[in-house]
Design a protein around this motif. Structure first.
Motif, mmCIF file in Angstrom:
data_model
loop_
_atom_site.group_PDB
_atom_site.id
_atom_site.type_symbol
_atom_site.label_atom_id
_atom_site.label_comp_id
_atom_site.label_asym_id
_atom_site.label_seq_id
_atom_site.Cartn_x
_atom_site.Cartn_y
_atom_site.Cartn_z
ATOM 1 N N THR A 1 2.621 -6.629 13.610
ATOM 2 C CA THR A 1 2.116 -6.527 12.111
ATOM 3 C C THR A 1 3.634 -5.990 11.712
ATOM 4 O OG1 THR A 1 0.391 -5.883 13.015
ATOM 5 C CG2 THR A 1 0.788 -4.686 11.046
ATOM 6 N N ASN B 1 4.910 -7.321 7.910
ATOM 7 C CA ASN B 1 5.207 -6.848 6.915
ATOM 8 C C ASN B 1 5.990 -6.462 6.205
ATOM 9 O OD1 ASN B 1 2.010 -5.999 6.575
ATOM 10 N ND2 ASN B 1 2.185 -3.736 7.617
ATOM 11 N N ALA C 1 6.352 -9.455 3.762
ATOM 12 C CA ALA C 1 6.107 -9.930 3.059
ATOM 13 C C ALA C 1 6.982 -9.015 2.580
ATOM 14 C CB ALA C 1 4.686 -9.736 2.559
ATOM 15 N N LEU C 2 7.323 -7.733 1.776
ATOM 16 C CA LEU C 2 8.048 -7.022 1.328
ATOM 17 C C LEU C 2 9.369 -7.135 0.736
ATOM 18 C CD1 LEU C 2 7.722 -4.190 0.209
ATOM 19 C CD2 LEU C 2 8.675 -3.225 1.825
ATOM 20 N N THR D 1 8.449 2.856 2.172
ATOM 21 C CA THR D 1 7.626 2.574 2.955
ATOM 22 C C THR D 1 7.673 3.524 4.387
ATOM 23 O OG1 THR D 1 8.405 0.804 4.831
ATOM 24 C CG2 THR D 1 7.199 -0.028 2.740
ATOM 25 N N LEU E 1 3.291 0.371 7.071
ATOM 26 C CA LEU E 1 4.163 -0.654 7.339
ATOM 27 C C LEU E 1 3.436 -1.479 9.099
ATOM 28 C CD1 LEU E 1 8.061 -0.536 7.862
ATOM 29 C CD2 LEU E 1 6.434 -1.677 6.242
ATOM 30 N N ASN F 1 -0.286 -1.082 9.060
ATOM 31 C CA ASN F 1 -1.528 -1.689 8.852
ATOM 32 C C ASN F 1 -1.712 -3.236 8.453
ATOM 33 O OD1 ASN F 1 -3.560 -1.831 6.962
ATOM 34 N ND2 ASN F 1 -3.527 -0.063 5.747
ATOM 35 N N GLY F 2 -2.421 -4.072 9.006
ATOM 36 C CA GLY F 2 -1.769 -4.904 9.248
ATOM 37 C C GLY F 2 -2.893 -5.732 7.105
ATOM 38 N N ASN G 1 -2.031 -4.787 4.573
ATOM 39 C CA ASN G 1 -1.140 -4.526 3.348
ATOM 40 C C ASN G 1 -0.023 -5.782 2.845
ATOM 41 O OD1 ASN G 1 -1.465 -1.436 2.553
ATOM 42 N ND2 ASN G 1 -0.411 -0.450 4.340
ATOM 43 N N ALA G 2 -0.503 -6.040 4.178
ATOM 44 C CA ALA G 2 0.935 -7.225 3.785
ATOM 45 C C ALA G 2 0.832 -8.490 2.307
ATOM 46 C CB ALA G 2 0.831 -9.004 4.454
ATOM 47 N N LEU H 1 2.006 -5.808 -0.363
ATOM 48 C CA LEU H 1 3.620 -5.323 -0.117
ATOM 49 C C LEU H 1 4.194 -6.624 -0.581
ATOM 50 C CD1 LEU H 1 3.729 -3.923 3.621
ATOM 51 C CD2 LEU H 1 4.207 -3.058 1.583
ATOM 52 N N VAL I 1 -0.175 0.246 -3.048
ATOM 53 C CA VAL I 1 -0.232 0.414 -1.599
ATOM 54 C C VAL I 1 -0.245 1.875 -1.663
ATOM 55 C CG1 VAL I 1 1.985 -0.046 0.751
ATOM 56 C CG2 VAL I 1 1.512 -1.303 -2.308
#
Length: 568
Positions: A248, A252, A255-256, A313, A318, A320-321, A323-324, A327, A349
């Motif tokens: 996860t 994340n 993604a960020l 972050t 990071l 928390n699934g 949040n992708a 982010l 976020v």
């Protein structure tokens, strides 16, 4: 010392009346392949050449058990210690002669038989080979589009394709490494630069190796996969709060960070363009500086934005699934948006560090730039963007430009200007070596192409042509209302008057409706310095992208605009 991902070779000590010989051999040292102590083996450390860098011979130790080291010359040269002929190598520190900046990365080369007469190179590309093994060098070269190139012995400063690949690879590894360090900091821990570099290099090597066909180092897919792999590679060195949810966390972080890392690496690749080597390394570097091609590299090397963004972050963010998506939106805003965009995206976020986020917003906020606005195409208002429309053929494009802050520093507001367009399979590229801009109170007063200014053009496609000419008399490139005119009509007239193109050739490169034309322009200081170009004002402003225009005799890399114009 960074974690060595290549096989360490066992030291075999042999008594000698004169000295202790450190024989570095992985398969039971063949004495017939070992040079005598009088044989000199030399190598080079190259991102661009690294001056004053420390080279460590990881498998050759002194009497205290420490790796032997040496320091590179001003052109990256170093000499192997006597009787150390097969050792994994690493290099750190020193100054990159291309950017003039301290080298903050770590490069490696695998343990192979080093022999006199062949100069081994420690480069970003040899670093990748060190992760996969020397037997993978040829396959790795093919994946990088360098089929047939020797990644362990080719000097990048004598091979343009190898040089570009090496610089882009190094920036990809470096930006991912910075991201990893930020991730660790945000979660309340630390990650050493060496450990981050090792994790990033191993990830990039793995992604390239597993690619189908030639890899695109700047694509978001490549960057995202490399970031995910690097997080997993660094798992044991990251804070324990992240280790239990590493998949996860990896998703994340990717993604960020992917939008920003991809943009930074892409800007470097775009700015380098098609590198043309000079007569020697110094001439090559000088030309790249004068073209503005190294500005994006310097910006990327000096940037701490990826570190600061990742450090904003926390472990709760990071792991928390869900949040992708948010982010990714934040990452896109940081990479290509305005300060306002960043603040809006960050609001979605929960758990970000407000202090670190404020630093990110400050770094994204434009301060000293040339502002572009109010576009007219053929006298008709158009919304400035990647897609624009007009009626009729393309005769002229006018853009209102203003001076915000001090975009030229203390220098005169003179720029080099590159213009490009593609139409029906033909392209036209023109570079004017000097355009004089005059501002008053931030408003453009005049823009002039001075008399005797050199300009070059190249036409490619069905009817190719190229020339370097001199402007006979001054041309005004501005109207009285602060608008700068991109001189497409003037370009065609100059090309026509040069006698280089026939009437049929001119007709083929003259945009007419209906149809589409891809247009772009780039600006840089006459000395190659960066002139930042932006859209918008205050916290709503954002920088434009990097554009490179090249002719047979010249190149300009700088901030610019690109658009596809539909002619109805």
């Amino acid at each position: 010392m960074q974690t060595s991902l290549s096989k360490r070779f066992t030291m075999v000590a042999a008594a000698s009346a004169a000295m202790l010989l450190a024989a570095c051999g992985g398969g039971g040292g063949d004495s017939s392949s070992t040079p005598s102590s009088t044989t000199t083996i030399s190598g080079k450390a190259v991102d661009f050449y690294l001056s004053g860098a420390t080279v460590s011979f990881l498998d050759c130790k002194d009497s205290a058990g420490k790796a032997l080291t040496t320091t590179t010359s001003s052109t990256g040269d170093f000499t192997f210690p006597a009787n150390c002929t097969k050792s994994a190598l690493s290099v750190s520190g020193g100054t990159d002669i291309g950017t003039g900046l301290p080298f903050n990365g770590v490069m490696q080369a695998p343990a192979v038989d080093y022999r006199a007469g062949v100069t081994p190179m420690i480069t970003p590309l040899s670093t990748l080979v060190a992760q996969l093994g020397a037997d993978q060098a040829a396959a790795l070269a093919t994946k990088l589009g360098l089929s047939g190139k020797d990644l362990l012995n080719a000097d990048p400063l004598t091979d343009a394709d190898v040089l570009k690949a090496a610089v882009v690879v190094q920036q990809l590894v470096e930006q991912i490494s910075k991201t990893l360090q930020g991730v660790a900091t945000g979660a309340g821990g630390t990650l050493s630069a060496d450990a981050a570099a090792a994790a990033a290099a191993k990830a990039v090597a793995s992604v390239i190796s597993s690619a189908s066909g030639t890899v695109n180092l700047t694509s978001t897919n490549t960057v995202s996969d490399a970031i995910k792999a690097s997080v997993k590679n660094a798992q044991s060195s990251l804070p324990s709060t992240l280790q239990g949810s590493i998949d996860t966390v990896a998703a994340n972080v990717a993604a960020l960070a992917t939008p920003l890392v991809s943009k930074q690496v892409g800007d470097v690749s775009t700015a380098l363009g098609t590198i043309k080597l000079g007569g020697n390394a110094s001439a090559t570097v000088s030309a790249l500086k004068g073209n503005g091609a190294l500005n994006a590299l310097k910006d990327s090397s000096q940037s701490t934005l990826s570190t600061t963004l990742a450090s904003s972050t926390s472990a709760s963010v990071l792991t928390n699934g869900s949040n992708a998506g948010n982010l990714a939106t934040l990452g896109n805003a940081v990479a290509t948006g305005s300060a306002d965009d960043v603040q809006t995206a960050a609001g979605n976020v929960q758990g970000l560090d407000s202090g670190k986020l404020a630093t990110v917003v400050d770094k994204v906020t434009l301060k000293d730039y040339v502002q572009a606005s109010n576009v007219l195409i053929n006298g008709q208002p158009a919304t400035l963007g990647d897609q624009m429309t007009t009626t009729g053929g393309l005769s002229d494009i006018k853009v209102t430009i203003n001076e915000i802050g001090a975009p030229f520093g203390t220098a005169a507001s003179d720029v080099r200007l590159g213009l490009h367009y593609s139409y029906k399979g033909n392209t036209v590229d023109v570079i004017f070596e000097k355009v004089s801009l005059v501002f008053s109170g931030g408003n453009l007063v005049s823009a002039t192409l001075p008399a005797n200014t050199s300009y070059s053009f190249v036409v490619t496609g069905a009817m190719p042509a190229s020339a370097t000419l001199t402007n006979g008399s001054a041309d005004s490139l501005s109207s009285g209302n602060g608008q700068f005119t991109l001189p497409y009509a003037a370009i065609l007239n100059k090309v026509k008057n040069s006698g280089m193109l026939t009437s049929a050739q001119l007709a083929a490169v003259t945009p007419s409706a209906p149809g589409t034309v891809d247009v772009a322009f780039a600006v840089a200081g006459v000395d190659g310095s960066a002139v930042k170009l932006g859209i918008g004002t205050g916290t709503a402003a954002k920088y434009t992208g990097n554009v490179t225009v090249q002719t047979s005799g010249s190149q300009i890399s700088g901030y610019g605009l690109k658009s596809t114009i539909t002619m109805n």
